[in-house]
Design a protein around this motif. Sequence first.
Motif, PDB file in Angstrom:
ATOM      1  N   UNK A 292      13.555  17.809 -23.383  1.00 23.44           N
ATOM      2  CA  UNK A 292      14.011  19.215 -23.497  1.00 23.44           C
ATOM      3  C   UNK A 292      15.442  19.357 -22.984  1.00 23.44           C
ATOM      4  N   UNK A 293      15.783  18.585 -21.959  1.00 23.72           N
ATOM      5  CA  UNK A 293      17.149  18.631 -21.463  1.00 23.72           C
ATOM      6  C   UNK A 293      18.123  18.143 -22.538  1.00 23.72           C
ATOM      7  N   UNK A 294      17.768  17.116 -23.255  1.00 18.71           N
ATOM      8  CA  UNK A 294      18.626  16.626 -24.336  1.00 18.71           C
ATOM      9  C   UNK A 294      18.811  17.698 -25.413  1.00 18.71           C
ATOM     10  N   UNK A 295      17.742  18.410 -25.721  1.00 19.58           N
ATOM     11  CA  UNK A 295      17.851  19.459 -26.736  1.00 19.58           C
ATOM     12  C   UNK A 295      18.779  20.580 -26.252  1.00 19.58           C
ATOM     13  N   UNK A 296      18.672  20.948 -24.974  1.00 19.18           N
ATOM     14  CA  UNK A 296      19.563  21.981 -24.434  1.00 19.18           C
ATOM     15  C   UNK A 296      21.010  21.513 -24.499  1.00 19.18           C
ATOM     16  N   UNK A 297      21.271  20.237 -24.192  1.00 17.10           N
ATOM     17  CA  UNK A 297      22.627  19.712 -24.297  1.00 17.10           C
ATOM     18  C   UNK A 297      23.141  19.776 -25.725  1.00 17.10           C
ATOM     19  N   UNK A 298      22.299  19.463 -26.694  1.00 17.46           N
ATOM     20  CA  UNK A 298      22.705  19.563 -28.097  1.00 17.46           C
ATOM     21  C   UNK A 298      23.054  21.000 -28.460  1.00 17.46           C
ATOM     22  N   UNK A 299      22.260  21.940 -27.967  1.00 16.30           N
ATOM     23  CA  UNK A 299      22.532  23.353 -28.254  1.00 16.30           C
ATOM     24  C   UNK A 299      23.854  23.803 -27.625  1.00 16.30           C
ATOM     25  N   UNK A 300      24.143  23.314 -26.433  1.00 20.18           N
ATOM     26  CA  UNK A 300      25.410  23.702 -25.797  1.00 20.18           C
ATOM     27  C   UNK A 300      26.605  23.124 -26.548  1.00 20.18           C
ATOM     28  N   UNK A 301      26.458  21.954 -27.117  1.00 17.20           N
ATOM     29  CA  UNK A 301      27.549  21.361 -27.888  1.00 17.20           C
ATOM     30  C   UNK A 301      27.687  21.981 -29.265  1.00 17.20           C
TER      31      UNK A 301
END
Length: 851
Positions: A292-301
């Motif tokens: 889920x942290x990886x998905x949040x990072x993708x959303x921020x980028x």
Amino acid sequence: MIPPEEIGAVVHLDLRSGAAALDTAPALRAKVARQLGRAGLPEPDHPLFLVVDTPAGLTDHQRQYELLASYRALGEVRMLVLLVGSAPGVYGGGDEAFEPDRRLVRPAMLRASGTALLWAGDLRSAATALERPEPDDPAALAVLVDLLSVPDVFLRVLDDLASLPEAVAAPGVRLLEQDLPPEVRDRAWRDALTRFAGEDTALGPDLPAAGWSAADLPEPLRGLVAGRGGRGVRHREAGGVAEDAYRACADALVEAEDALAGLRAVPGLLRPGRRIAFEADLDRARQALDDYRDLVGTALHSGSGSGTVPSAAETAARLAALGLRVPSAGGVGERIGEGLREFAGKLLGQGLALRAVARRFTGLAGRVEPVPGSALLPRLAEYSADAVARRSAAADGPLPEPAAALPAAALTGLLGALWQGPFLPLALVVPLVFFGLAALGAARLRGAGRPGRWAVGPWAAALGGAVAGVALAYATDPPLWLSGTAWPLALGAAAETARRLWRTAADSWAEGHGTAVLRRALDGLDALLAEAVREHWAADERLYCADAARSVAGMLRATAAAADAEAVPEPERPTAPGTSGTEPPAADDWLSSSSALETESFPASDDADGDWASAYAWDAGPTWDEPAEHKETAEPADPWADRTAGTPRWLDRESGEGGPELVATLAGDLTDAAVVAMAPYWGAVERGQAGAHAVRRTEGRVHELLSTARRHLQRNGVLAPPPFAAAHRTRATSASLLGTDPQRVAELVGADADRKAVVQLSSPEQGTLLNRDPEAAVWLRFAPEAVRGEVEKCWRTSGSGQPHEALWTASGRYAGLIRLTPLRMGVVDTVRPRQSPDPVDAYERRDGDRW
């Protein structure tokens, strides 16, 4: 009749000198344009000309009057000719001699509609019989010209003269001037400018976070700041990638919490498999959290591209691919310009200084501007695996011991040890329970400090209680049934105490090693993701609002800088010719400049004849024509004489020292000026054109209106509101502004006023030419509109009559009475100009040449 909204300034012309330069229409129009242009006024549709001349000049300046009468304008040209001095004496045929003032010869073009003559043969400016001022004393003429320059008075006098025979009359006046001393007025003006601009605190914080809230904003801006439509709305689409990742992590945490519940029970203490199952579920939860942290990072980028900023539609598409939904803006950006204008009007209406308003707009820009995802990335590091591990290690400390555990353990050890003889080994059962708890708990909760450390205290307390119980049994010799009853009770209490100790220890261990830390990390990641999605809500509208708010703040600061520049005292000006030089530099009365319509910031006129108003500079010293020999034999000067020197006897000057609301009222006028100046700027904001060009144009309008406010203050005083004053503002009374009493105005203008106080501005010779019928004279009562309410209140209070024909003027300086006395029949002689290159003097014509 000229509509009130089309009445402009009165243009002054003095034909007593330099009239030869005005013998062509272009020369006349250029002179008028210079006066109006330097005053910041446009060409009027209905020109009003106040011409000063002598009776002899009526025929000498026929060419100039023809040009004035035919002045090119859209509307009607109105002209009031103020004649000063006596008419020349002429001789008829034979020995018949005519004394001066026996006849007033007028060219035919001055008999037209909209033209009238006011003949003041002697301005009667002498305060005592010993004074011998000239009939056209400049100080007295300046006051009379100033009064007639008020458009309301000009038009009323012109209309009243039109009702008299030949439209000619001789004036009689009694005036009261209420105003501030120049130094008081200038000081109040500078203080108002300083209050209006505010303090420069640009280096400090723009706006404290607690200084305002979204509730203070108009609705269009409130929605942008509060994120209406973004908060309280689900940001993860059902069935989407983000929802699946979040749900997988949440489910793993639920399973881990279920396993923890099994570990917290007594079987969890006895069976090592419960610990293994819990750690397996915990590892799955950590892996789901990493996903889920990886998905949040993708959303921020997703909010930033490679070197370019993606559009709102592109960003929304990227987020939608991750199963995230950006709420619709719902037309929230349609009224941004209107909201900014309303917000500025609200703040200015509260009396805030310009720089304070600018700081609020800067704060608004910071709050409404969308935060890019790249700015949120540093917060993502708080939820990395290392950060979670560090927080787990920080939470991993000595396991707590319940405060009641030690007394309970000691009591249970005491009760379980009331044995003697062969039953004495039963006294060790309760301590063995606590010892077993410490041993098993140390094995199950690896990493919780030294093995069994958390249970050492209860075990030692139980052992000490057992020793005390044995000693008590040997000392008291209790019956066997009592020891048998106390032992099972002590054993049950020990088991319950041990269970509670284990549960507390397991909870504390899990808080540092599992679910609690991961749950907080999941909630923090989801909140970060929700914030990132909200920041993309109405991103274009919010970015535009932030840019526009910063532009408004810059424009307000530029306006404050203009006010600061206006507040700087002007350099000392040279003394005008004909004055004594005793006036203070601040006494920049409008008549001391090159024109009554011009400001002192412009260079003097380059006309060959100069500007006639410069000769009307008021002088506080002796009169300019006083013979030198009189000064040597004169009596010692009266210390109060300079208060009335140069003041005609028909004028009373009442100078106030300023009231308590003077500065606040002037600052309010400046605020109204700023609101009017910014009106076109808001249109540029609404059109999305609030750039540097719009700011520069607004700055120019601010400079113009500040100059207009200063000229209005000098010309009309502080009582009269400026033309741009807001209609809803209630202006302070004369006592609060000037420190004067309106009772004098009420007594002078009232129906019961003493008409004998009026001074006829005619020479004794001219007096024989006036109509002797008292009913033939026309009376004009006038007072400033600004004091109308106060004056009418004084009339009602005193019970005196209220004249219904009183004229309430826009100017706030003068109040008084004007009497227009017509001339006797046959005194005015109207003639046609001769069509000859060498016209004959009209005063040498015979009666047969009359028009």
